[in-house]
Design an enzyme around this catalytic site. Structure first.
Site, short mmCIF file in Angstrom:
data_model
loop_
_atom_site.label_atom_id
_atom_site.label_comp_id
_atom_site.label_asym_id
_atom_site.label_seq_id
_atom_site.Cartn_x
_atom_site.Cartn_y
_atom_site.Cartn_z
N HIS A 51 0.84 -1.21 0.00
CA HIS A 51 0.00 0.00 0.00
C HIS A 51 0.87 1.26 0.00
CE1 HIS A 51 -3.11 -2.62 2.24
NE2 HIS A 51 -3.61 -2.41 1.03
N LYS A 103 -15.36 -8.33 5.76
CA LYS A 103 -14.19 -8.73 6.56
C LYS A 103 -14.35 -8.25 8.00
CE LYS A 103 -10.94 -8.29 2.69
NZ LYS A 103 -9.77 -7.55 2.20
N ARG A 161 -1.82 -6.66 -7.74
CA ARG A 161 -0.77 -7.62 -7.41
C ARG A 161 -0.69 -8.78 -8.40
NH1 ARG A 161 -2.77 -9.31 -1.71
NH2 ARG A 161 -4.63 -9.24 -2.98
N SER A 200 -3.11 -7.83 3.29
CA SER A 200 -3.43 -7.49 4.68
C SER A 200 -3.95 -8.69 5.45
CB SER A 200 -4.46 -6.35 4.72
OG SER A 200 -3.90 -5.16 4.23
#
Length: 160
Positions: A17, A41, A90, A128
């Site tokens: 990030h 989440k 990614r 994360s």
């Protein structure tokens, strides 16, 4: 003035990030990091904790602000007068997800330009969710997150 929004849950902020933030801050006059909640989440850090940590980590960037966001991203962008949406990529799974979101945002607000920055090789496997899992079990994530984030993770798991 070119204003960009980089939205995310950032739970926690990773070196990936931070790399996107640094690169985007060089591309835009004003970069706003929008800290939101991903309803699918379970967050480790509260929104206020994340904002405080991200402000600390990004203080070196003079054209970067950190705010809380909620609701539709396009509505947030309208309120901020932002026309650019920054996203990091990614891998091919991220691509498919980001492509669909970019097209949906464009259908809601045609003037939005999604700018996708490819993760550098060393950050392509950092997520994360993995950081939280490793830290939860006492693993060392110090090379994957900024120092302030690592300290906060250690503190969170020491006192939980």
């Amino acid at each position: 003035m070119k204003i960009a929004l980089y939205p995310g849950s950032f739970d926690p902020l990773t070196n990936g990030h931070l790399d996107i933030i640094q690169r985007a801050s060089n591309l835009f006059d004003h970069l706003i990091i929008g800290v939101g909640t991903n309803t699918s989440k379970k967050p480790l850090f509260s929104t206020s904790e994340k904002i405080k940590l991200i402000k600390e980590v990004t203080a070196i960037f003079k054209n970067v602000d950190v705010i809380e966001i909620s609701g539709l991203t396009v509505d947030v962008m309208d309120n901020l007068n932002a026309n650019y949406l920054v996203r990091g990529l990614r891998n091919e799974n991220d691509y498919l997800y980001e492509r669909d979101i970019a097209e949906m945002n464009r259908s809601l607000r045609p003037d939005i330009e999604t700018v996708i920055l490819m993760a550098h090789h060393e950050n392509q496997n950092i997520a994360s969710s993995m950081i939280k899992e490793i830290a939860h079990f006492g693993g060392d994530v110090s090379t994957l997150v900024p120092k302030a984030i690592n300290d906060a993770l250690e503190d969170k798991h020491t006192h939980s």
